[in-house]
Write a protein that holds these residues in place. Structure first.
Motif, PDB file in Angstrom:
ATOM      1  N   GLU A   1     -34.004 -41.911 110.966  1.00 20.33           N
ATOM      2  CA  GLU A   1     -35.416 -42.169 110.726  1.00 20.33           C
ATOM      3  C   GLU A   1     -35.457 -43.171 109.166  1.00 20.33           C
ATOM      4  O   GLU A   1     -35.903 -44.289 109.039  1.00 20.33           O
TER       5      GLU A   1
ATOM      6  N   SER B   1     -35.879 -47.084 108.538  1.00 22.13           N
ATOM      7  CA  SER B   1     -36.983 -47.618 107.653  1.00 22.13           C
ATOM      8  C   SER B   1     -36.582 -48.327 106.362  1.00 22.13           C
ATOM      9  O   SER B   1     -37.681 -48.931 105.851  1.00 22.13           O
ATOM     10  N   ASN B   2     -35.487 -47.906 106.044  1.00 17.69           N
ATOM     11  CA  ASN B   2     -35.131 -48.702 104.609  1.00 17.69           C
ATOM     12  C   ASN B   2     -33.921 -49.513 104.865  1.00 17.69           C
ATOM     13  O   ASN B   2     -32.859 -49.120 104.249  1.00 17.69           O
TER      14      ASN B   2
ATOM     15  N   PHE C   1     -39.058 -45.391 117.661  1.00 12.75           N
ATOM     16  CA  PHE C   1     -38.836 -46.817 117.173  1.00 12.75           C
ATOM     17  C   PHE C   1     -38.843 -47.636 118.459  1.00 12.75           C
ATOM     18  O   PHE C   1     -38.925 -49.126 118.210  1.00 12.75           O
TER      19      PHE C   1
END
Length: 344
Positions: free
Chosen positions: A301, A305-306, A196
């Motif tokens: 992760e 991502s959410n 990231f």
């Protein structure tokens, strides 16, 4: 004693009153009950040396001995306290009878362990922070009770707004004794940074090994728990980390990291061990993961991502933490315990 009279409590602890264990387990709950009890801290710090005062034990109706106060040097005073006929409570929130050799304070705790073992059967009640710790100490004293940690709602300040909505801030917070707990997730954190990049930022508050110190910002450990809580509301983070190496000592620890992260509506990733299993509803009020670094990477992760799901977990965790572990809802248990002891 008169039902309306304040209960007088002498506290014998080698922790300073502003340390986390002293603050969480004694000082803040007692202050919340100031209309019902008065307490005196019987140990003063004099230029790094502990000065122990026997007078508060004479003044008190009830005596609380905390953590590693039992030592060879304090044994004569403890014998006087036990012979006084006053109720004595031993308060402990770590399994100091089984500290792993890798713990930085192992040798210090080795000095107190035999004296703790001698004291526990002699006191009226042992109070502990978790059921796992209670189960380990019941064999020494059947009057061992769980008095969980409570979070003081009044001490929690709203978290500051995110300055950069495109960046996810990942934080670890703990005392300098947690190097071993952090080590097994190091590779996962570096994998996250590799994937990231600048979209992530790391903060290590109070503890970071040489390798992790290169990964993010390091904030020095603050031994004042009240100061730490104030600072926690001023520093933005999105995800809190709470890894624990799997050993008997850690399995008896409390859910305090979940309480701290949740109180600020921040989602945490927690080792799937006893301290967190009964508090965290996986996927709803946090995430529980094993000791495989791959699991930690995948959990991070997912949360990075959410963001919407992550924020929803944080809000749900805050609601749950205050509902079950808010100090205003649980502090009465201290008063009920002490009143019960004085009626015997």
């Amino acid at each position: 004693m008169n039902a309306n009279q304040c209960i007088k409590i002498a506290v014998y602890s080698l922790d300073l009153p502003h340390y986390a264990c002293a603050d969480l387990r004694i000082v803040t709950p007692f202050r919340k009950l100031r209309e019902h009890l008065d307490f005196r801290w019987a140990v003063q710090d004099c230029n790094g040396q502990s000065r122990i005062d026997a007078e508060p034990a004479e003044w008190a109706d009830l005596i609380v001995v905390q953590r590693y106060f039992p030592l060879k040097e304090t044994s004569p005073l403890l014998e006087i306290i036990l012979a006084s006929g006053k109720p004595v409570v031993f308060e402990i929130d770590d399994l100091l009878l089984d500290v792993p050799p890798t713990h930085p304070l192992f040798h210090n705790f080795q000095k107190t362990a035999p004296f703790i073992r001698q004291l526990i059967p002699k006191v009226d009640v042992v109070t502990v922070s978790t059921d796992a710790l209670r189960d380990r100490l019941l064999e020494f004293n059947p009057n061992t009770l769980t008095l969980p940690n409570f979070i003081d709602e009044a001490a929690v300040t709203p978290a500051i707004p995110l300055a950069d909505p495109m960046k996810t801030v990942i934080a670890y917070m703990g005392s300098p004794t947690h190097d071993q707990d952090l080590k097994f997730i190091e590779d996962a954190l570096f994998r996250v940074k590799e994937k990231f990049g600048e979209a992530t930022e790391f903060i290590f508050w109070g503890c970071a090994g040489t390798r992790l110190a290169k990964l993010g910002r390091v904030i020095p450990f603050d031994d004042s728990y009240a100061s730490f809580l104030k600072s926690l509301g001023k520093i933005h983070f999105d995800i809190g980390l709470a890894p624990l190496a799997d050993n008997a000592f850690n399995r008896c620890k409390s859910n305090i990291k979940w309480l701290e992260y949740s109180a600020h509506a921040r989602t945490g990733i927690f080792s799937d061990l006893e301290p967190y299993r009964e508090s965290v509803e996986h996927g709803k009020t946090g995430m529980l993961v094993g000791d495989d670094p791959k699991e930690w990477f995948e959990a991070l992760e997912y949360l990075i991502s959410n963001p919407d799901q992550r924020k929803a977990m944080g809000r749900a965790a805050r609601k749950d933490a205050f509902a079950r572990f808010g100090l205003s809802k649980g502090v009465h248990r201290y008063l009920e315990l002490y009143k019960g002891l004085l009626k015997r």
